[in-house]
Design an enzyme around this catalytic site. Structure first.
Site, PDB file in Angstrom:
ATOM      1  N   ASN A 251      46.926  44.558  43.686  1.00  6.61           N
ATOM      2  CA  ASN A 251      46.974  44.450  42.220  1.00  6.61           C
ATOM      3  C   ASN A 251      48.199  45.177  41.663  1.00  6.61           C
ATOM      4  O   ASN A 251      48.524  46.284  42.099  1.00  6.61           O
ATOM      5  CB  ASN A 251      45.694  45.107  41.654  1.00  6.61           C
ATOM      6  CG  ASN A 251      45.441  44.804  40.194  1.00  6.61           C
ATOM      7  OD1 ASN A 251      45.448  43.631  39.796  1.00  6.61           O
ATOM      8  ND2 ASN A 251      45.215  45.822  39.386  1.00  6.61           N
ATOM      9  N   HIS A 290      49.219  42.853  31.499  1.00  4.98           N
ATOM     10  CA  HIS A 290      49.388  43.520  30.202  1.00  4.98           C
ATOM     11  C   HIS A 290      50.695  42.965  29.646  1.00  4.98           C
ATOM     12  O   HIS A 290      51.755  43.583  29.768  1.00  4.98           O
ATOM     13  CB  HIS A 290      49.452  45.040  30.393  1.00  4.98           C
ATOM     14  CG  HIS A 290      48.216  45.603  31.023  1.00  4.98           C
ATOM     15  ND1 HIS A 290      47.004  45.640  30.365  1.00  4.98           N
ATOM     16  CD2 HIS A 290      47.993  46.124  32.257  1.00  4.98           C
ATOM     17  CE1 HIS A 290      46.090  46.193  31.170  1.00  4.98           C
ATOM     18  NE2 HIS A 290      46.672  46.478  32.316  1.00  4.98           N
TER      19      HIS A 290
HETATM   20  C1  XIL Z   1      43.900  52.584  32.210  1.00  3.52           C
HETATM   21  C2  XIL Z   1      42.607  52.854  31.459  1.00  3.52           C
HETATM   22  O1  XIL Z   1      42.278  51.715  30.698  1.00  3.52           O
HETATM   23  C3  XIL Z   1      42.789  54.033  30.555  1.00  3.52           C
HETATM   24  O2  XIL Z   1      41.551  54.381  29.977  1.00  3.52           O
HETATM   25  C4  XIL Z   1      43.330  55.222  31.346  1.00  3.52           C
HETATM   26  O3  XIL Z   1      43.628  56.256  30.458  1.00  3.52           O
HETATM   27  C5  XIL Z   1      44.580  54.848  32.117  1.00  3.52           C
HETATM   28  O4  XIL Z   1      44.310  53.728  32.933  1.00  3.52           O
HETATM   29  N1  XIL Z   1      46.657  49.352  34.924  1.00  3.52           N
HETATM   30  C6  XIL Z   1      45.557  49.671  35.654  1.00  3.52           C
HETATM   31  C7  XIL Z   1      44.415  50.333  34.993  1.00  3.52           C
HETATM   32  O5  XIL Z   1      45.469  49.296  36.826  1.00  3.52           O
HETATM   33  O6  XIL Z   1      43.704  51.177  35.870  1.00  3.52           O
HETATM   34  C8  XIL Z   1      44.840  51.103  33.777  1.00  3.52           C
HETATM   35  O7  XIL Z   1      43.678  51.558  33.123  1.00  3.52           O
HETATM   36  C9  XIL Z   1      45.650  50.212  32.859  1.00  3.52           C
HETATM   37  C10 XIL Z   1      46.876  49.713  33.545  1.00  3.52           C
END
Ligand code: XIL
Length: 421
Positions: A251, A290
């Site tokens: 991932n 994202h």
């Molecule tokens: C994020 C969480 O949503 C937050 O609550 C935390 O503070 C940081 O991590 N990529 C990932 C996730 O693989 O684990 C992350 O999650 C967001 C980006």
């Protein structure tokens, strides 16, 4: 190796489907469908935030419900159930355990999730430091509660994640570990995979191992420093040995730009090809996604998905969110200070394009599913992330207030229209 795993899993999946049909549904636990196997312009880096920083609920998101959103959504039909439209997992990331906004503390959140989603990912509580807080302690209580809730309510669970470099969730004891690091890390994966064996649909085995600014593509994490790139293959092998039927994913973020010139995408292909060549039991690639409202293009995203499909691997969108503003966009691109109808429609179209691209590029048997990273806008991790901190860019499918009821946004209907195609 890979094909044997796949044949076994297909047989398991077929028999699971038969059991569900034979049971004839009835009650929420059995009525869910089984899943298919049961920057400038970069995506957001995940290493900048910490769980503690997300403890406050965004007031801007809460007030959003009184914005022009209601006028744009009032013309939409009653929200249908998303997961019933397809036969792959439609997932939701949740806070749980001691986190603020835990879905287990908010009945309205539980019912909205049950209505639309058939898979959960823990946003935090199944990361390394949560499950393995000291060398000799594994702490499964909160994760078990989540997994049991999912099972009781007919949802599957995607595990996230055995290994991730992000500082806040690498256990501090691991950072100063002086014994045999390889044995220790194998044991970390083995113990956790064994605990959850048979209960999860899939795992993100390793998260974000790529740093495209490094000449060899590998992030200079604690794990890489100790073991070189071998830690990745080792983790897949340990997870496979402990839970042979669970799907195993690599991932990462910013890998969805599949244009030939994307350095990170080429790093991803190199990593995946090396794992395949070495006979490592990888089932698929998770694209966090994202992404930006205007970038990458749907064409480039489709190219990335197809490259993974061409390798016979599953594609899973693991952490989708799409804020309406791209802080890195050219000045010609609109920036919205309210969630206007225009912004809502733009976002709806973008969500629709992404899900349509997924369906077009990924054949049914390789669809690991689509997961959205949070239920309503006030849940989003982006509210506290880097350049975006303090700004609400309305990235998710529902609006608030914090304890519900949650209102499906136009973005929701973009997903629904794409899944209905
Ligand atoms: C994020 C969480 O949503 C937050 O609550 C935390 O503070 C940081 O991590 N990529 C990932 C996730 O693989 O684990 C992350 O999650 C967001 C980006």
């Amino acid at each position: 190796m890979i094909s044997v795993r796949r044949v076994n899993k297909l047989l398991l999946s077929a028999s699971l489907s038969l059991v569900i049909v034979a049971c004839g549904g009835g009650g929420s636990a059995t009525s869910k469908q089984s899943s298919s196997s049961s920057s400038a312009n970069t995506s957001s880096s995940s290493s900048e935030s910490s769980p503690s920083s997300e403890s406050s609920t965004s007031s801007s998101s809460s007030s959003e419900s009184s914005s022009s959103l209601s006028s744009s959504s009032s013309s939409e039909p009653t929200a249908p159930s998303l997961y019933t439209l397809v036969n792959f997992p439609v997932g939701m990331a949740v806070s749980a355990g001691n986190e603020s906004r835990s879905f287990l503390d908010i009945p309205a959140k539980q019912s909205t999730i049950q209505q639309h989603f058939n898979q959960l990912t823990a946003g935090n509580i199944m990361k390394m430091s949560y499950l393995h807080p000291s060398e000799s302690t594994f702490s499964y209580g909160n994760a078990d509660t989540l997994v049991n809730w999912a099972e009781t309510n007919g949802l599957t669970v995607h595990g996230h994640t055995f290994i991730w470099h992000s500082d806040y969730q690498v256990p501090s004891w691991m950072k100063s570990y002086s014994g045999d690091f390889e044995t220790m890390l194998d044991n970390h994966v083995t113990q956790i995979a064994t605990h959850f064996a048979g209960k999860l649909e899939s795992w993100d085995v390793v998260n974000e191992a790529i740093d495209e600014s490094q000449p060899n593509c590998y992030r200079n994490s604690l794990f890489y420093q100790k073991l070189g790139a071998d830690y990745i293959a080792n983790a897949f092998r340990a997870a496979d040995a402990a839970d042979p039927d669970v799907d195993l994913y690599y991932n990462d973020y910013s890998t969805e730009n599949g244009s030939a010139s994307s350095t990170k995408f080429n790093c991803l292909l190199q990593l995946v090809d090396d794992l395949i060549a070495d006979g490592v039991p990888i089932d698929g690639v998770g694209f966090q996604m994202h992404i930006q409202i205007d970038w990458p293009s749907a064409n480039d995203i489709g190219a990335a998905f197809r490259a993974i499909v061409d390798r016979g691997l599953k594609v899973k969108i693991t952490e989708l969110d799409i804020p309406v503003n791209n802080p890195y966009a050219s000045s010609a691109f609109p920036q919205y200070s309210t969630y206007s109808d225009e912004a809502a429609q733009l976002q709806k179209q973008r969500y629709k394009d992404i899900v349509s691209t997924y369906l077009d590029a990924v054949p049914a048997h390789l669809r690991g599913g689509v997961t959205v990273w949070g239920l309503w806008d006030g849940d989003s991790w982006l509210l506290t992330l880097g350049d975006r901190a303090g700004t609400d860019d309305w990235p998710l499918l529902f609006s608030g207030p914090a304890n519900g009821p949650y209102e499906a946004k136009p973005a929701f209907y973009g997903v629904e229209e794409a899944l209905s195609q």
